[in-house]
Design a protein around this motif. Sequence first.
Motif, short mmCIF file in Angstrom:
data_model
loop_
_atom_site.label_atom_id
_atom_site.label_comp_id
_atom_site.label_asym_id
_atom_site.label_seq_id
_atom_site.Cartn_x
_atom_site.Cartn_y
_atom_site.Cartn_z
N THR A 131 0.86 -1.19 0.00
CA THR A 131 0.00 0.00 0.00
C THR A 131 0.89 1.24 0.00
O THR A 131 2.11 1.13 0.19
N GLU A 132 0.28 2.40 -0.22
CA GLU A 132 1.08 3.62 -0.20
C GLU A 132 1.71 3.80 1.18
O GLU A 132 1.12 3.44 2.20
N TYR A 133 2.91 4.33 1.19
CA TYR A 133 3.65 4.51 2.42
C TYR A 133 3.34 5.87 3.05
O TYR A 133 3.35 6.89 2.37
N GLN A 134 3.05 5.85 4.34
CA GLN A 134 2.80 7.09 5.08
C GLN A 134 3.90 7.22 6.14
O GLN A 134 3.91 6.51 7.13
N ASP A 188 -0.77 10.93 6.96
CA ASP A 188 0.06 11.21 5.78
C ASP A 188 0.97 12.42 6.03
O ASP A 188 0.96 13.02 7.11
N LYS A 189 1.75 12.80 5.02
CA LYS A 189 2.75 13.85 5.19
C LYS A 189 2.14 15.21 5.50
O LYS A 189 2.79 16.09 6.06
N CYS A 191 -0.46 15.49 7.48
CA CYS A 191 -1.21 15.26 8.73
C CYS A 191 -2.69 15.01 8.48
O CYS A 191 -3.52 15.27 9.36
N ASN A 192 -3.03 14.52 7.29
CA ASN A 192 -4.38 14.03 7.04
C ASN A 192 -4.43 12.55 7.38
O ASN A 192 -3.41 11.85 7.27
N LEU A 193 -5.60 12.06 7.78
CA LEU A 193 -5.73 10.67 8.21
C LEU A 193 -6.32 9.80 7.11
O LEU A 193 -7.16 10.25 6.33
N ARG A 194 -5.89 8.54 7.10
CA ARG A 194 -6.36 7.58 6.11
C ARG A 194 -6.68 6.25 6.79
O ARG A 194 -5.85 5.72 7.53
#
Length: 313
Positions: A131-134, A188-189, A191-194
């Motif tokens: 998956t995408e890296y955070q 994420d970079k 500071c948004n949440l996933r």
Amino acid sequence: MGKLSIMLQGKCKNRKESSLSWPLTKCFHHTNTRDTATRIAEEWKVDFSDLFIGHRFSHGAHSKIYHGIYKQQHVAIKIFQVGECEEDGNLRSLLETQFLREVAHLPRLHHQNVVSFIAACRYSDSYYILTEYQQKGSLRAHLNTLESKPICLRKVILFALDIARGMEYVHAQGIIHRDLKPENVLVDKNCNLRIADFGVACLASKCDSLRGTYRWMAPEMIKGKCYGRKVDVYSFGLILWELVSGTLPFEHMNPVQVAVAVVHRNSRPVIPTHCPQGLRDLINQCWALKPQKRLEFCQIVRVLEQMIKDIFL
């Protein structure tokens, strides 16, 4: 990160390679036209010569998560060590099921508050999900850095909005997460949440006995009763409380004690006195005993958006 020095843990820790060069089979890549892991495996195969595995940065009970690069993109690589479960057929079957669940659900989900699926494969007795890296890690890791200090109100509401919007979308796709907790929410970079980790997720129409984590688990699920998507709303209420309080729910109890307290005493953590009334009411509505009294995530989003306007605009 530059050139990653490849040091695979476990069986392969002594093999220094620039990439995965062993024969990887049953591999599959992201597709919009397939909904199940089986179909994806049949139709999509991946050349893993472009996968570089770096350091391990997290782990679960039966998985390890590495930072890597796949086709020049930073990725998180979750590896289920199924081969280590030879003596426990039930555990092996459970891990296989969790892998297939996550691969069946994640490729369908495309939302800014849900982690993006990149690829997956089975190699020998291990399963890999990319998956995408955070780089900021999980919400749990972020909360741990605060050392139990409460987050400012504006950030609490913005974090809650990210989770609620992601879960509103997930529910709209007919999926119940069933293990919503800070460990399964990534930062994420910006500071948004996933939302992440769909290993025990299910279709709302086909839920089975797989369950999440007691500390964030709704009473009806603990009891083994019929349940629906409102179990995720209950879990969200616990996360919202945790954002407000800065501490772990029921921190002085072990998971079984939590389950007993919730089921037999209808216990909930004490909401801090500094919590604004509107947020207090929302928490209480989310973790209400009866599912029908809990809000839907679309309603939660509207409530939080209104709070932002009332308080900060």
